[in-house]
Design a protein around this motif. Sequence first.
Motif, PDB file in Angstrom:
ATOM      1  N   TYR A 184      -0.647   6.119  -5.689  1.00 38.22           N
ATOM      2  CA  TYR A 184      -0.890   4.699  -5.471  1.00 38.22           C
ATOM      3  C   TYR A 184       0.392   3.907  -5.680  1.00 38.22           C
ATOM      4  N   SER A 185       0.601   2.864  -4.879  1.00 36.61           N
ATOM      5  CA  SER A 185       1.722   1.959  -5.112  1.00 36.61           C
ATOM      6  C   SER A 185       1.260   0.874  -6.083  1.00 36.61           C
TER       7      SER A 185
ATOM      8  N   GLY B  60      13.183   6.372  -6.035  1.00 38.33           N
ATOM      9  CA  GLY B  60      13.373   4.990  -6.438  1.00 38.33           C
ATOM     10  C   GLY B  60      12.116   4.143  -6.427  1.00 38.33           C
ATOM     11  N   LEU B  61      10.986   4.729  -6.075  1.00 34.29           N
ATOM     12  CA  LEU B  61       9.720   4.001  -6.037  1.00 34.29           C
ATOM     13  C   LEU B  61       8.840   4.409  -7.203  1.00 34.29           C
ATOM     14  N   THR B  62       8.161   3.455  -7.780  1.00 31.20           N
ATOM     15  CA  THR B  62       7.188   3.746  -8.826  1.00 31.20           C
ATOM     16  C   THR B  62       5.854   4.042  -8.155  1.00 31.20           C
ATOM     17  N   LEU B  63       5.332   5.221  -8.408  1.00 32.34           N
ATOM     18  CA  LEU B  63       4.045   5.624  -7.847  1.00 32.34           C
ATOM     19  C   LEU B  63       3.138   6.125  -8.960  1.00 32.34           C
ATOM     20  N   TYR B  64       1.859   5.923  -8.765  1.00 30.74           N
ATOM     21  CA  TYR B  64       0.854   6.383  -9.724  1.00 30.74           C
ATOM     22  C   TYR B  64       0.077   7.518  -9.068  1.00 30.74           C
ATOM     23  N   PRO B  65       0.333   8.770  -9.472  1.00 33.28           N
ATOM     24  CA  PRO B  65      -0.374   9.896  -8.851  1.00 33.28           C
ATOM     25  C   PRO B  65      -1.890   9.756  -8.973  1.00 33.28           C
ATOM     26  N   CYS B  66      -2.557  10.355  -8.023  1.00 34.95           N
ATOM     27  CA  CYS B  66      -4.010  10.300  -7.956  1.00 34.95           C
ATOM     28  C   CYS B  66      -4.560  11.711  -8.170  1.00 34.95           C
ATOM     29  N   SER B  67      -5.493  11.850  -9.095  1.00 37.44           N
ATOM     30  CA  SER B  67      -6.091  13.167  -9.351  1.00 37.44           C
ATOM     31  C   SER B  67      -7.412  13.338  -8.616  1.00 37.44           C
ATOM     32  N   LYS B  68      -7.627  12.517  -7.598  1.00 41.45           N
ATOM     33  CA  LYS B  68      -8.878  12.535  -6.846  1.00 41.45           C
ATOM     34  C   LYS B  68      -9.223  13.922  -6.319  1.00 41.45           C
ATOM     35  N   TYR B  69      -8.210  14.689  -5.922  1.00 39.39           N
ATOM     36  CA  TYR B  69      -8.454  16.006  -5.351  1.00 39.39           C
ATOM     37  C   TYR B  69      -8.100  17.143  -6.302  1.00 39.39           C
ATOM     38  N   SER B  70      -7.888  16.850  -7.562  1.00 42.19           N
ATOM     39  CA  SER B  70      -7.400  17.868  -8.481  1.00 42.19           C
ATOM     40  C   SER B  70      -8.484  18.789  -9.013  1.00 42.19           C
TER      41      SER B  70
ATOM     42  N   GLY C 115       0.815  -1.191   0.000  1.00 46.57           N
ATOM     43  CA  GLY C 115       0.000   0.000   0.000  1.00 46.57           C
ATOM     44  C   GLY C 115       0.852   1.245   0.000  1.00 46.57           C
ATOM     45  N   CYS C 116       0.209   2.364  -0.013  1.00 46.21           N
ATOM     46  CA  CYS C 116       0.905   3.652  -0.032  1.00 46.21           C
ATOM     47  C   CYS C 116       0.384   4.489   1.125  1.00 46.21           C
ATOM     48  N   TRP C 117       1.277   4.857   2.034  1.00 47.96           N
ATOM     49  CA  TRP C 117       0.878   5.652   3.184  1.00 47.96           C
ATOM     50  C   TRP C 117       0.902   7.134   2.894  1.00 47.96           C
ATOM     51  N   GLY C 118       1.771   7.549   1.986  1.00 46.53           N
ATOM     52  CA  GLY C 118       1.911   8.969   1.716  1.00 46.53           C
ATOM     53  C   GLY C 118       0.840   9.482   0.788  1.00 46.53           C
ATOM     54  N   GLU C 119       0.957  10.732   0.437  1.00 44.86           N
ATOM     55  CA  GLU C 119      -0.004  11.339  -0.471  1.00 44.86           C
ATOM     56  C   GLU C 119       0.596  11.481  -1.858  1.00 44.86           C
ATOM     57  N   GLU C 120       1.647  10.736  -2.119  1.00 36.98           N
ATOM     58  CA  GLU C 120       2.340  10.848  -3.399  1.00 36.98           C
ATOM     59  C   GLU C 120       1.609  10.115  -4.517  1.00 36.98           C
TER      60      GLU C 120
END
Length: 163
Positions: free
Chosen positions: A8-9, A40-50, A1-6
Amino acid sequence: GCWGEEGYSPSLLADMGMGTNAQKADRRFQFVQDPVIKNGLTLYPCSKYSGQDGKKTCASPIMIRLSEMYYIAAEATDDLVEKTQLLNTIRLNRGLNALANDLTLAQLDAEIYKKYRKEFYQEGQLFFYYKRKNLTRIDGYGQDMTNREYVFPIPNDEIEFNN
């Protein structure tokens, strides 16, 4: 999972059904953006709040939503038929197929957990699910959870002024 706001993992997206027919059917995947590499981590940004209708969605925070009430009701009942009906109400609203009527309690509870992870991403609501279930292991968090993590200390001002 992803704890940060960066973002989705990859493991969370896999749990959500990315790359399967669920991705095409589930409208929430529209918020998942192209991957980025950060530290070094692959993350998928979320536009939920954009933005929503030209407004920032954080400007009008959600107190409780109808889907959350359905999940809480499904979580609270041990009646498998009722639990399935409550979950199917949300699934059909999301453009997903209904769950089979022969799922076990453990399978339905796993479905609720999966839906909490999807539905309340970046909202902080999943913490209360973990706390309510008294889970000692949380995906993406490197240590066991205890009351130290689940129960916040009383603020000094509250103690000092007896509030």
